[in-house]
Design a protein around this motif. Sequence first.
Motif, mmCIF file in Angstrom:
data_model
loop_
_atom_site.group_PDB
_atom_site.id
_atom_site.type_symbol
_atom_site.label_atom_id
_atom_site.label_comp_id
_atom_site.label_asym_id
_atom_site.label_seq_id
_atom_site.Cartn_x
_atom_site.Cartn_y
_atom_site.Cartn_z
ATOM 1 N N LEU A 297 -7.759 1.098 -4.126
ATOM 2 C CA LEU A 297 -7.193 2.006 -3.122
ATOM 3 C C LEU A 297 -8.242 2.964 -2.577
ATOM 4 O O LEU A 297 -8.237 3.289 -1.382
ATOM 5 C CB LEU A 297 -6.011 2.782 -3.706
ATOM 6 N N TYR B 197 -1.157 8.139 3.405
ATOM 7 C CA TYR B 197 -1.710 7.260 2.380
ATOM 8 C C TYR B 197 -1.024 7.511 1.044
ATOM 9 O O TYR B 197 -1.528 8.233 0.175
ATOM 10 C CB TYR B 197 -3.220 7.463 2.285
ATOM 11 N N ILE C 233 -4.006 -6.093 -2.021
ATOM 12 C CA ILE C 233 -3.393 -4.863 -1.530
ATOM 13 C C ILE C 233 -3.520 -4.818 -0.014
ATOM 14 O O ILE C 233 -4.591 -5.093 0.536
ATOM 15 C CB ILE C 233 -4.056 -3.618 -2.159
ATOM 16 N N TRP D 78 1.476 1.236 0.847
ATOM 17 C CA TRP D 78 0.683 0.251 0.121
ATOM 18 C C TRP D 78 1.575 -0.934 -0.228
ATOM 19 O O TRP D 78 2.690 -0.763 -0.708
ATOM 20 C CB TRP D 78 0.132 0.812 -1.189
ATOM 21 N N ILE E 43 -2.459 -2.338 3.446
ATOM 22 C CA ILE E 43 -2.080 -0.995 3.871
ATOM 23 C C ILE E 43 -1.313 -1.118 5.182
ATOM 24 O O ILE E 43 -1.756 -1.805 6.106
ATOM 25 C CB ILE E 43 -3.339 -0.110 4.061
#
Length: 171
Positions: free
Chosen positions: A2, A88, A100, A93, A102
């Motif tokens: 992340l 965020y 992953i 996510w 976004i």
Amino acid sequence: QLLDIIYNVHKTNVPNNYPTNVALRKLNKHHIFVLPFSKNNGLQLDTIQDGLEELARPFKENNKIIKRINIAGNIYLDKGKSLLHGDYYPGSWMERKDKIFIIDPEFTFLGPKEFDLGVMTGHLILSTGEISYLKSVCDYYPDKINNYEVATYCGIEMIRRLIGYAQLPMQ
């Protein structure tokens, strides 16, 4: 992972005419930095959880805290140099097959990267109870940041998610 993703967002070069997203940022500033910490915001916290209004009172009545939150909110509104995701947190996510992704780029703007890092860290701490994430995020992030600002945005995000309109389902 992340942190690597958000670092790549932050270091993205954007054109000079990149949208400022001012209207959305002003609305978000009100919901992040003003409403949760207002004494008469219309939210009946005790209907969410008994005793929550009393627990929220010190955050709403402490002038030093309110002053610092206002400063952070004004920095949030200033045009910064880094591209931010702007929202965020775990709701943005997605994970699929160990990858992953976004989502929700509509919140992007140029601002202080400490905001994205603080929001992310606040949710890592809330979901795990591990305060050590604050140090880990600040230590691991590969660019120069203001750790105090990351901690400030982290604290604001955690508090607002507990006593503001954007409630998390926590006991």
